[in-house]
Design a protein around this motif. Structure first.
Motif, PDB file in Angstrom:
ATOM      1  N   ALA A   1      -2.176   9.089  -3.314  1.00 47.29           N
ATOM      2  CA  ALA A   1      -2.242   9.223  -1.857  1.00 47.29           C
ATOM      3  C   ALA A   1      -3.649   8.963  -1.325  1.00 47.29           C
ATOM      4  CB  ALA A   1      -1.778  10.616  -1.439  1.00 47.29           C
ATOM      5  N   ASP A   2      -4.660   9.029  -2.208  1.00 49.05           N
ATOM      6  CA  ASP A   2      -6.039   8.770  -1.778  1.00 49.05           C
ATOM      7  C   ASP A   2      -6.223   7.350  -1.260  1.00 49.05           C
ATOM      8  OD1 ASP A   2      -6.646  11.328  -2.533  1.00 49.05           O
ATOM      9  OD2 ASP A   2      -7.559  10.765  -4.448  1.00 49.05           O
ATOM     10  N   LEU A   3      -5.324   6.445  -1.620  1.00 41.08           N
ATOM     11  CA  LEU A   3      -5.438   5.054  -1.167  1.00 41.08           C
ATOM     12  C   LEU A   3      -5.335   4.948   0.350  1.00 41.08           C
ATOM     13  CD1 LEU A   3      -3.310   3.175  -3.883  1.00 41.08           C
ATOM     14  CD2 LEU A   3      -5.799   3.214  -3.646  1.00 41.08           C
ATOM     15  N   LEU A  19       0.839  -1.202   0.000  1.00 40.77           N
ATOM     16  CA  LEU A  19       0.000   0.000   0.000  1.00 40.77           C
ATOM     17  C   LEU A  19       0.874   1.252   0.000  1.00 40.77           C
ATOM     18  CD1 LEU A  19      -2.686   1.469   0.183  1.00 40.77           C
ATOM     19  CD2 LEU A  19      -2.548   1.249   2.679  1.00 40.77           C
ATOM     20  N   ARG A  20       1.935   1.242   0.781  1.00 40.53           N
ATOM     21  CA  ARG A  20       2.826   2.405   0.851  1.00 40.53           C
ATOM     22  C   ARG A  20       3.393   2.722  -0.533  1.00 40.53           C
ATOM     23  NH1 ARG A  20       6.420   0.744   4.622  1.00 40.53           N
ATOM     24  NH2 ARG A  20       5.397   1.757   6.371  1.00 40.53           N
ATOM     25  N   TYR A  21       3.728   1.696  -1.292  1.00 40.26           N
ATOM     26  CA  TYR A  21       4.277   1.908  -2.637  1.00 40.26           C
ATOM     27  C   TYR A  21       3.191   2.428  -3.587  1.00 40.26           C
ATOM     28  CZ  TYR A  21       6.214   0.934  -7.227  1.00 40.26           C
ATOM     29  OH  TYR A  21       6.640   1.038  -8.517  1.00 40.26           O
ATOM     30  N   LYS A  22       2.017   1.797  -3.553  1.00 39.68           N
ATOM     31  CA  LYS A  22       0.935   2.233  -4.446  1.00 39.68           C
ATOM     32  C   LYS A  22       0.529   3.677  -4.143  1.00 39.68           C
ATOM     33  CE  LYS A  22      -0.280  -1.581  -6.779  1.00 39.68           C
ATOM     34  NZ  LYS A  22      -0.397  -1.651  -8.257  1.00 39.68           N
ATOM     35  N   GLY A  56      -8.963   1.884  -1.881  1.00 38.02           N
ATOM     36  CA  GLY A  56      -9.468   2.623  -3.029  1.00 38.02           C
ATOM     37  C   GLY A  56     -10.872   2.226  -3.455  1.00 38.02           C
ATOM     38  N   TYR A  57     -11.433   1.186  -2.855  1.00 38.11           N
ATOM     39  CA  TYR A  57     -12.787   0.746  -3.170  1.00 38.11           C
ATOM     40  C   TYR A  57     -13.739   1.203  -2.067  1.00 38.11           C
ATOM     41  CZ  TYR A  57     -11.017  -2.290  -6.882  1.00 38.11           C
ATOM     42  OH  TYR A  57     -10.433  -2.765  -8.032  1.00 38.11           O
TER      43      TYR A  57
END
Length: 635
Positions: A55-57, A47-50, A146-147
């Motif tokens: 940043a909304d993730l 998650l940190r990479y994505k 993100g969902y």
């Protein structure tokens, strides 16, 4: 989204594995917690990479963590992360199949002995499925970052033949794994026991692993009123990236525990190297040499490589750009300050920084192996597991060929044991006075190499020969042509170059060759285009004949290697060598019947071919020849 529920059957291999996990007697059941916490930490890293690009993730919560929650009344232990999470399709794919390759090989090695098989499971790395070591039912609730909250999914299984998947509402991103513990496993509901396991296995995971600490009521103590405290989540582990610490702050046990987290391995590593480089290029590397090969080591489709961090931010697993393929067994990570945080695999392919890191890390890995080689027992363990992979090195990495050659080990005529424990440096140190070549033979097996007729003269002269019997050996020796200024020479091709070692025999050899010309001509006429030439052998003492490859022709082993790879191979005719001192050759020289002479010549060629190649194109023809000559002799 409607609460759609589906029932799925496990992949066949998963069913087998779950049955084995459930019924095997584990000597170290606590390993399940290490595996599940490690997976949760990986989800946070991803998650940190994505989130570098979106940043909304983070959904307003950028504090990544893993939490353990205990419900003693219900008998459940939950491992909860707020990492990347999974979609419905990902849950079905990841929890219903074994994504790791080498599965068939894994099951072929199972013995039915619970104690032995449990160790094998640990070496295979069962990951999520280790939950069934202690649980008779597992519930997984997950939602991908993100969902929306209605994109949650619940997966439930009792670890038998199937599992169910249901759509649920899940407000928080990430994954929650609920273990419904068996009655005999209730020790894992004890907070102190769980803290002990986390400290042992997960102390240096770079995100906090938290447990709930209950609050205390207001109380009187020594005449003072102690205010009530509220319950809170508290980190149990240090939550500091181990590789960022000074070596003096890290114990051997810390390094070993971190290796098991990085490599998902059961066993301790053989050796490791932790280095921080500053100056023109700044990076930290932590490399490990495993003690056991994974089952997918030879799977071409499987990814291998180091974990890549940039400025302590996880970027990717299995970054293959930092080590050559022949070092794919090396585990660990590299943390660079010189790569951009949004680095992609495409950038890594061509980056000068990557190329420089690759060169430095390759030398570091080879240096580790050189250090390990000083311990004969430890290096033998390494060689038995990874020696065949390291043999790919001389062809792949010309720049480090000499360093790799020093690390190679071979069986040899110096010992009757098939153990490959002779280095080229040891061979050179034992060379006979005047010997300027390193001799070797490649055959289908150790015994075939050891008993080859090509060794007869060398054995008589006390010259050591390296005995090679792995499929890759012919490929290796076609690229490793010299060591310490001495040519490596196959005893099955060309001239052995022993004239300088046998001056007193030279005159006799020249006379033999002159006197044998008529006999050689008869053999050539009888064998025709089946051979390239017929010559006098100076390598045989006890065998009547042998075949050898011409200096520049493809060897028998290389032909087999190429055919096994499905490549077409041009016909290569052998050179047929005769031992003029052998009684059978003497007898043939006196044979007047040309038909019978031709039969014997063909029989000798077939025998020599069988001894060298292990098979004949037409075995029935050989049997018929042999039977015919036996009948002829019995008359």
């Amino acid at each position: 989204m409607s609460a759609q529920t589906e029932t799925h059957g496990f992949q066949t291999e998963v069913s087998q594995l779950l049955k084995l996990v459930t019924h095997s007697l584990y000597s170290n059941k606590e390993i399940f917690l290490r595996e599940l916490v490690s997976n949760a930490a990986d989800a946070a890293d991803k998650l940190r990479y994505k989130a570098l690009e979106s940043a909304d993730l983070y959904e307003g919560d950028g504090q990544l963590r893993v939490r353990l929650s205990v419900d003693k009344d219900a008998g459940t232990l939950s491992i909860i992360d707020n990492g990347i999470g999974m979609t419905r399709d990902e849950v079905i794919e990841h929890l219903g199949t074994i994504a790791k390759s080498g599965t068939a090989d894994f099951f072929s090695k199972l013995s039915g002995d619970a104690a032995k098989d449990s160790q094998l499971i640990g070496q295979f790395g069962v990951g999520f499925y280790s939950a069934f070591i202690v649980a008779d039912k597992v519930t997984v609730r997950s939602r991908a970052a993100g969902y929306g909250a209605d994109a949650g999914v619940e997966w439930v299984s009792a670890g038998e033949g199937d599992f169910t998947v249901t759509n649920i509402d899940k407000p928080e991103r990430g994954t929650e794994i609920v273990l419904h513990l068996r009655d005999e496993e209730r020790e894992f509901l004890d907070e102190w026991r769980l803290k002990q396991i986390i400290t042992k296995y997960s102390d240096h995971i770079s995100i906090p692993v938290e447990m709930w600490e209950a609050g205390t009521p207001e109380r009187e103590e020594d005449g003072e009123t102690i205010a009530a405290t509220e319950g809170q989540w508290s980190a149990v582990n240090k939550a500091t990236a181990l590789w960022t610490l000074a070596k003096s702050e890290i114990s051997d046990d810390d390094y070993k525990a971190f290796y098991k987290h990085v490599a998902h391995d059961w066993d301790d590593p053989l050796i490791w190297a932790h280095n921080k480089v500053e100056g023109k290029q700044e990076y930290t590397s932590l490399l490990y040499i495993p003690s056991r090969a994974p089952f997918d080591l030879w799977n071409r489709e499987n990814q291998h490589g180091l974990k890549l961090y940039v400025q302590r931010v996880f970027i990717m697993d299995e970054a293959k750009q930092f080590l050559p393929q022949y070092l794919r067994f090396v585990k660990g990570l590299v943390d660079s300050n010189d790569l951009p945080l949004n680095v992609s695999r495409e950038i890594l392919q061509d980056s000068k920084v990557t190329q420089s890191l690759r060169s430095a890390l390759t030398k570091r890995a080879l240096s580790m192996l050189s250090k390990l080689a000083k311990d004969d027992a430890a290096y033998q363990t390494f060689w038995d597991q990874f020696g065949a992979v390291l043999k790919e090195g001389p062809a792949e990495d010309m720049a480090n060929q000499e360093a790799i050659a020093k690390l190679l080990r071979f069986a040899s005529t110096h010992s009757d044991e098939p153990t490959a424990n002779v280095s080229l440096e040891q061979y050179v140190a034992r060379m006979k006075a005047g010997q300027d070549k390193i001799y070797f033979i490649v055959a289908d097996s150790f015994n075939a190499a050891k008993n080859s007729p090509h060794l007869e003269l060398l054995r008589k002269k006390g010259i050591e020969v390296l005995l090679l019997s792995e499929r890759i050996d012919e490929w290796l020796m076609s690229h490793l042509t010299e060591f310490d200024g001495k040519a490596l020479v196959s005893v099955t091709r060309g001239d052995l170059g022993l004239d300088d070692l046998s001056d007193e025999e030279k005159a006799e050899q020249e006379k033999q060759e002159a006197d044998s010309k008529p006999l050689l001509a008869r053999f050539e006429a009888s064998l025709g285009d089946k051979v390239k030439a017929v010559k006098v052998s100076h390598r045989l003492t006890d065998t009547p004949a042998c075949i050898v490859a011409d200096e520049h022709d493809m060897s028998s082993q290389m032909i087999k290697l190429m055919q096994a790879a499905g490549q077409s191979v041009p016909q290569v005719k052998p050179i047929f060598e005769l031992n003029l001192t052998h009684p059978l050759v003497h007898k043939l020289a006196d044979e007047q019947d040309e038909d019978r002479f031709g039969q014997w010549a063909q029989l000798l060629l077939s025998q020599a071919t069988l001894a060298e190649r292990g098979s004949l194109e037409d075995p029935s023809e050989f049997v018929n020849q042999l039977n015919s000559l036996w009948l002829d002799l019995s008359r």
